[in-house]
Design a protein around this motif. Structure first.
Motif, PDB file in Angstrom:
ATOM      1  N   GLU A 150      50.614  50.632  37.433  1.00  0.00           N
ATOM      2  CA  GLU A 150      49.899  50.874  38.691  1.00  0.00           C
ATOM      3  C   GLU A 150      50.676  50.278  39.852  1.00  0.00           C
ATOM      4  N   VAL A 151      50.762  51.024  40.943  1.00  0.00           N
ATOM      5  CA  VAL A 151      51.270  50.510  42.205  1.00  0.00           C
ATOM      6  C   VAL A 151      50.229  50.793  43.273  1.00  0.00           C
ATOM      7  N   ARG A 152      50.235  49.973  44.313  1.00  0.00           N
ATOM      8  CA  ARG A 152      49.238  50.132  45.367  1.00  0.00           C
ATOM      9  C   ARG A 152      49.913  50.138  46.731  1.00  0.00           C
ATOM     10  N   SER A 153      49.296  50.830  47.647  1.00  0.00           N
ATOM     11  CA  SER A 153      49.791  50.887  49.016  1.00  0.00           C
ATOM     12  C   SER A 153      49.652  49.527  49.690  1.00  0.00           C
ATOM     13  N   PRO A 154      50.303  49.322  50.829  1.00  0.00           N
ATOM     14  CA  PRO A 154      49.956  48.178  51.673  1.00  0.00           C
ATOM     15  C   PRO A 154      48.489  48.264  52.083  1.00  0.00           C
ATOM     16  N   LEU A 214      54.756  66.840  32.842  1.00  0.00           N
ATOM     17  CA  LEU A 214      54.175  65.931  33.821  1.00  0.00           C
ATOM     18  C   LEU A 214      52.750  66.406  34.090  1.00  0.00           C
ATOM     19  N   THR A 215      51.797  65.678  33.535  1.00  0.00           N
ATOM     20  CA  THR A 215      50.391  66.011  33.736  1.00  0.00           C
ATOM     21  C   THR A 215      49.862  65.205  34.918  1.00  0.00           C
ATOM     22  N   LEU A 216      49.259  65.890  35.864  1.00  0.00           N
ATOM     23  CA  LEU A 216      48.763  65.248  37.081  1.00  0.00           C
ATOM     24  C   LEU A 216      47.246  65.204  37.074  1.00  0.00           C
ATOM     25  N   VAL A 217      46.690  64.058  37.435  1.00  0.00           N
ATOM     26  CA  VAL A 217      45.253  63.903  37.612  1.00  0.00           C
ATOM     27  C   VAL A 217      45.026  63.159  38.920  1.00  0.00           C
ATOM     28  N   SER A 218      43.788  63.139  39.363  1.00  0.00           N
ATOM     29  CA  SER A 218      43.435  62.399  40.569  1.00  0.00           C
ATOM     30  C   SER A 218      42.034  61.827  40.403  1.00  0.00           C
ATOM     31  N   ALA A 219      41.801  60.676  41.001  1.00  0.00           N
ATOM     32  CA  ALA A 219      40.499  60.030  40.886  1.00  0.00           C
ATOM     33  C   ALA A 219      39.427  60.777  41.662  1.00  0.00           C
ATOM     34  N   SER A 227      45.795  53.480  45.211  1.00  0.00           N
ATOM     35  CA  SER A 227      46.537  53.289  43.963  1.00  0.00           C
ATOM     36  C   SER A 227      47.181  54.576  43.467  1.00  0.00           C
ATOM     37  N   THR A 228      48.331  54.412  42.814  1.00  0.00           N
ATOM     38  CA  THR A 228      48.975  55.460  42.026  1.00  0.00           C
ATOM     39  C   THR A 228      49.204  54.861  40.642  1.00  0.00           C
ATOM     40  N   ARG A 229      48.814  55.580  39.585  1.00  0.00           N
ATOM     41  CA  ARG A 229      48.838  54.964  38.257  1.00  0.00           C
ATOM     42  C   ARG A 229      49.391  55.923  37.207  1.00  0.00           C
ATOM     43  N   VAL A 230      49.875  55.336  36.137  1.00  0.00           N
ATOM     44  CA  VAL A 230      50.189  56.082  34.927  1.00  0.00           C
ATOM     45  C   VAL A 230      49.110  55.757  33.911  1.00  0.00           C
ATOM     46  N   LEU A 231      48.438  56.781  33.417  1.00  0.00           N
ATOM     47  CA  LEU A 231      47.374  56.622  32.437  1.00  0.00           C
ATOM     48  C   LEU A 231      47.866  57.116  31.077  1.00  0.00           C
ATOM     49  N   ALA A 268      59.139  55.020  21.619  1.00  0.00           N
ATOM     50  CA  ALA A 268      58.535  56.289  22.047  1.00  0.00           C
ATOM     51  C   ALA A 268      57.034  56.112  22.247  1.00  0.00           C
ATOM     52  N   TRP A 269      56.513  56.736  23.295  1.00  0.00           N
ATOM     53  CA  TRP A 269      55.069  56.744  23.514  1.00  0.00           C
ATOM     54  C   TRP A 269      54.465  57.848  22.658  1.00  0.00           C
ATOM     55  N   LEU A 270      53.608  57.450  21.756  1.00  0.00           N
ATOM     56  CA  LEU A 270      52.965  58.396  20.846  1.00  0.00           C
ATOM     57  C   LEU A 270      51.555  58.669  21.333  1.00  0.00           C
ATOM     58  N   GLY A 271      51.379  59.769  21.982  1.00  0.00           N
ATOM     59  CA  GLY A 271      50.084  60.112  22.545  1.00  0.00           C
ATOM     60  C   GLY A 271      50.253  60.856  23.853  1.00  0.00           C
ATOM     61  N   THR A 272      49.178  60.959  24.603  1.00  0.00           N
ATOM     62  CA  THR A 272      49.204  61.673  25.882  1.00  0.00           C
ATOM     63  C   THR A 272      49.381  60.693  27.028  1.00  0.00           C
ATOM     64  N   TRP A 273      49.856  61.194  28.134  1.00  0.00           N
ATOM     65  CA  TRP A 273      50.009  60.375  29.341  1.00  0.00           C
ATOM     66  C   TRP A 273      49.894  61.281  30.567  1.00  0.00           C
ATOM     67  N   ALA A 274      49.546  60.695  31.675  1.00  0.00           N
ATOM     68  CA  ALA A 274      49.379  61.457  32.919  1.00  0.00           C
ATOM     69  C   ALA A 274      49.683  60.559  34.104  1.00  0.00           C
ATOM     70  N   LEU A 275      50.082  61.172  35.183  1.00  0.00           N
ATOM     71  CA  LEU A 275      50.304  60.472  36.446  1.00  0.00           C
ATOM     72  C   LEU A 275      49.100  60.716  37.339  1.00  0.00           C
ATOM     73  N   GLU A 276      48.382  59.631  37.662  1.00  0.00           N
ATOM     74  CA  GLU A 276      47.234  59.740  38.574  1.00  0.00           C
ATOM     75  C   GLU A 276      47.733  59.534  39.991  1.00  0.00           C
TER      76      GLU A 276
END
Length: 492
Positions: free
Chosen positions: A307-311, A156-161, A98-102, A113-121
């Motif tokens: 969220e998007v997922r691989s094959p 662009l804040t990056l995180v990973s599981a 998975s790749t997600r926006v949190l 407008a998005w009011l708050g924090t966000w990150a790309l996982e």
């Protein structure tokens, strides 16, 4: 080098002590087969002097013919066969990445407008932004738009599981390989395999600046500056210069030269991801008020905004093997190892557990690019015999390229049809290897051929010739043929 033929029945005790359990029972080959293999090897050894390690076995792993079968050798990309098995045994055939926006906040109903924090996982999906069938960043952006989000603000804040949202090179890869097209940076931060492609065409007028006509992934054009000039004629002298993750195309291109394309490994995947993400948001009409820096943070679990997922795993692994993708194989290994700091040790332990052979395998990466890897030919055939019965092993041969496809495209001739062979090639400057399954009317053969020496091209042609000879009247390998055969063997 004299072939270790299994007319060596008198030394069966020595063989039993030296090879894994799946191959301890020597089986005398048919005289015609033995003569065929003897004749082939005489020619191969003459064409490509060097070290040869060969094991030809029946579907139960019983040796029929061999040359130095227990000698650990440099296997190159045939390691991917083992990596595929290990990862599948851990993850399962249907696993997805998975790749997600949190996000932690809310949407302003009036402005969007998005009011708050966000990150790309970002989690090391080897198919993310892959042109053929991978999930796209624009798919994530569309989901944000469907939530009513029209504007994002901030870096662009990056995180990973698991692990860091970053990329680097495996420690045991030789420095001379690092950064080449087949050895990009690898890690959870992977987009389009951390590769870029750009295409340039001549301008309409001589003297004008050349034109950037294509770039992948989307957004890469923002990292490229073209200074090259159009000149008369068909010749071009173009260069793509990497300036720390930004690129300059300089030189000249002929007015009648046509389009010229470049492919490079990105030296700055963060910059690559940033422009790709910006392009994805712009494509769906979301405004991004960017901060200049990219930040990383500890993984948290706020709301999943998109969220998007691989094959599924089997589809991903089959494509990685078909293309012999080093980045893909390393990402499969890391995915299965789930953040373990020594994933290659887990891979080695898996192979030893399946084969019962502790001396014939030592692996330091999952792709086979390192020349420090060692696998004995008998270890490969033992693994191919046993793994289809292990958890995750069902229909394992279908994850390997068939003859006539991918890295086996040149093995398409002289075989009855596609699927007679399911195998993996391996190539380095001093290695040519070919390991896999071969279907015949009298049963499936397991074949492992490794050459270490300077005559790599000649050795590869000899290996193809061996498979063509053995499979000249071959039959397509059913996906579950080995599973059924081994399962019915009372001696197993």
């Amino acid at each position: 080098m004299k072939p270790l033929l299994l007319s060596l029945a008198a030394t069966s005790a020595l063989v039993a002590a030296a090879v894994p359990a799946a191959a301890q029972r020597a089986k005398t080959p048919e005289p015609a087969l033995q003569e065929q293999l003897d004749d082939w090897f005489r020619t191969a050894a003459r064409r490509a002097p060097g070290e040869w390690g060969i094991a030809v076995a029946d579907h139960q792993g019983r040796l029929l013919w061999a040359v130095e079968p227990t000698k650990p050798m440099i296997p190159a990309s045939t390691v991917k066969l083992l990596t595929t098995g290990y990862a599948r045994s851990v993850l399962g055939a249907d696993a997805r990445r998975s790749t997600r926006v949190l996000g932690d906040g809310r949407v302003d109903p009036e402005t969007g407008a998005w009011l708050g924090t966000w990150a790309l996982e970002i989690n090391g999906d080897p198919t993310l932004e892959r042109a053929e069938d991978g999930p796209r960043l624009s798919d994530l952006a569309e989901q944000l738009r469907d939530r009513g989000i029209a504007q994002l603000t901030g870096p662009l804040t990056l995180v990973s599981a698991s692990g860091e949202a970053d990329a680097g090179w495996p420690d045991r890869w030789e420095r001379r390989h690092r950064g080449r097209i087949f050895a990009p940076l690898i890690g959870n931060l992977t987009v389009n395999s951390n590769l870029i492609t750009v295409s340039v065409a001549p301008a309409a007028k001589v003297g004008a600046r050349a034109v950037l006509v294509g770039a992948a992934p989307e957004g890469v054009d923002q990292l490229v500056t073209v200074t090259a000039k159009t000149v008369a004629g068909r010749r071009n002298r173009l260069r793509l210069i990497d300036q720390g993750g930004r690129y300059v195309i300089s030189g000249t291109i002929g007015s009648r030269a046509g389009t010229r394309s470049f492919a490079r490994a990105s030296s700055d995947p963060k910059a690559l991801l940033q422009v790709a993400w910006a392009a994805a948001l712009a494509k769906v009409g979301i405004e991004w008020v960017q901060s200049p820096a990219i930040s990383t943070a500890e993984h948290r679990a706020p709301v999943v905004l998109a969220e998007v997922r691989s094959p599924i795993f089997d589809s991903v692994a089959a494509e990685i093997n078909r293309r012999s993708s080093n980045v893909g194989a390393e990402l499969l290994l890391r995915w299965a190892a789930a953040g373990d700091s020594a994933p290659a040790e887990r891979l080695t332990a898996h192979v030893r557990q399946i084969t019962g052979d502790y001396d014939g395998v030592s692996l330091v990466d999952g792709s086979g690019l390192s020349s420090e890897n060692r696998v004995a030919p008998i270890t490969f055939v033992s693994y191919m015999a046993r793994f289809p019965l292990a958890p995750g092993g069902r229909n394992f041969p279908v994850l390997l390229p068939p003859n006539g496809a991918g890295t086996l495209s040149r093995l398409g001739s002289s075989l009855p049809e596609r699927g007679v062979v399911r195998a993996k090639t391996g190539t380095l400057g001093n290695v040519a290897s070919l390991v896999g399954y071969l279907g015949r009317q009298d049963g499936v053969l397991l074949v492992s051929v490794i050459y270490n020496g300077s005559r790599v091209w000649d050795a590869r042609q000899a290996e193809y010739d061996l498979f063509r000879r053995l499979g000249a009247e071959g039959v397509v390998i059913p996906g579950d043929s080995l599973e059924q055969s081994l399962g019915s063997d009372p001696e197993r």
